[in-house]
Design an enzyme around this catalytic site. Structure first.
Site, PDB file in Angstrom:
ATOM      1  N   HIS A  14       5.729  -3.441  65.810  1.00 47.93           N
ATOM      2  CA  HIS A  14       6.471  -2.988  64.625  1.00 47.93           C
ATOM      3  C   HIS A  14       5.582  -2.282  63.614  1.00 47.93           C
ATOM      4  O   HIS A  14       6.075  -1.603  62.722  1.00 47.93           O
ATOM      5  CB  HIS A  14       7.227  -4.158  63.974  1.00 47.93           C
ATOM      6  N   ASP A  45       6.680  -7.513  70.760  1.00 45.92           N
ATOM      7  CA  ASP A  45       6.093  -7.029  69.502  1.00 45.92           C
ATOM      8  C   ASP A  45       4.578  -6.889  69.560  1.00 45.92           C
ATOM      9  O   ASP A  45       3.857  -7.325  68.662  1.00 45.92           O
ATOM     10  CB  ASP A  45       6.490  -7.956  68.344  1.00 45.92           C
ATOM     11  N   SER A 124       0.703  -8.400  59.405  1.00 50.54           N
ATOM     12  CA  SER A 124       1.123  -8.090  60.775  1.00 50.54           C
ATOM     13  C   SER A 124       0.009  -7.429  61.572  1.00 50.54           C
ATOM     14  O   SER A 124      -0.638  -6.496  61.108  1.00 50.54           O
ATOM     15  CB  SER A 124       2.340  -7.172  60.755  1.00 50.54           C
TER      16      SER A 124
END
Length: 302
Positions: A14, A45, A124
């Site tokens: 992402h 992901d 992230s």
């Protein structure tokens, strides 16, 4: 992101999805480096990046992977979350190991590890470290609760890295089964099952799935790959009780899985060849794909 090998930088899917131009920074340097996506897996992901010239990255440490961290052990989360520009390091405790949804695709569930260190936008793709080794990749948090962050554990990461060894990502294989727990004593009695907390009821079999033609609705699944399935659909792996689908999660298309079922009171042993359910991807959000419509001057053409 963090370096896992020669010109191999691991991050979340992402972080780079639908990217037109990807630039990397080295901490403490004003220079930016153009990068490209070598492999990307939207269902788990994860993504691997490379740069045109790896020379300035060679002095940086290469991370190695550890195992799934134990409950109540401490981990460190490294990243660049909102609230500042410099590197951030937070500590947290492993509070849960579960099988849950990955929000990036909104259609996939895999093994996750919950920690009480904050996972905020900017974390992230950062490494989660324990005893000098990476035990996960920070990727999402739960906004409805405090101190609830999630990391992608090493079994998922290692599976992704093994999948791309042949030069492409092939996605996950699926059992294609629906199941129902059997911890209700009256239900077990009606199905003539012993009160031993074993087995789940198969409620449906997905057409064209791995088990189509071999398993029937009404069968009782007793074990997968020799591991006993309890009445809640859990198996024990590495000392932890996890969803039985975690066994299939660690396999690939073409691999076989042994199943022991109870059909009309008679035990039966089967061997299933796993395969992906490609049509099920229609439930997932699509990335790097042009939509089948265009909006122009207030009109939608499709």
């Amino acid at each position: 992101g963090f370096i896992i090998g020669k010109n191999r930088i691991l991050t979340n899917a992402h972080v780079v999805s639908n990217g037109r131009r990807i630039l990397l920074n080295i901490y403490g340097s004003p220079q930016k480096y153009a990068a490209k996506v070598e492999f990307i897996a939207h269902d788990c992901d994860l993504a691997i990046l490379s740069v045109e010239d790896f020379t300035n990255f060679e002095k940086l440490p290469v991370f190695t992977f550890g195992e799934v961290p134990q409950l109540e052990t401490q981990v460190r989360v490294i990243g660049y979350p909102i609230g500042g520009d410099r590197l951030s390091v937070t500590r947290g405790v492993v509070s849960r190991i579960d099988f849950s949804a990955y929000s990036h695709s909104r259609a996939d569930s895999h093994l996750i590890v919950q920690i009480d260190a904050a996972i905020n936008p900017g974390n992230s793709g950062g490494p989660v470290v324990q005893d000098g080794k990476v035990v996960g990749v920070a990727f999402q948090g739960l906004r409805q609760a405090d101190n609830t962050g999630y990391i992608i554990p090493t079994p998922v990461v290692k599976r992704f890295l093994k999948d791309v060894e042949d030069g492409r990502y092939d996605s996950y294989a699926e059992l294609g089964l629906g199941d129902f727990p059997l911890f209700n004593p009256a239900m077990r009695k009606a199905l003539k099952l012993p009160d031993d907390n074993t087995g789940v009821l198969i409620t449906n079999v997905t057409p064209t799935g791995s088990c189509d033609g071999a398993i029937k609705p009404g069968d009782i699944l007793l074990s997968l790959d020799g591991k006993q399935v309890d009445s809640a659909g859990m198996v024990t792996i590495d000392g932890e009780d996890v969803d039985m689908h975690e066994i299939v999660e660690r396999k690939f298309a073409g691999d076989k899985v042994a199943m022991r079922i109870l059909r009309e009171g008679v035990p039966k042993d089967l061997e299933i060849t796993l395969k992906p359910l490609s049509w099920s991807r229609m439930y997932a959000i699509q990335y790097e794909v042009k939509p089948r419509y265009i909006m122009f001057a207030g009109l939608v053409f499709q």
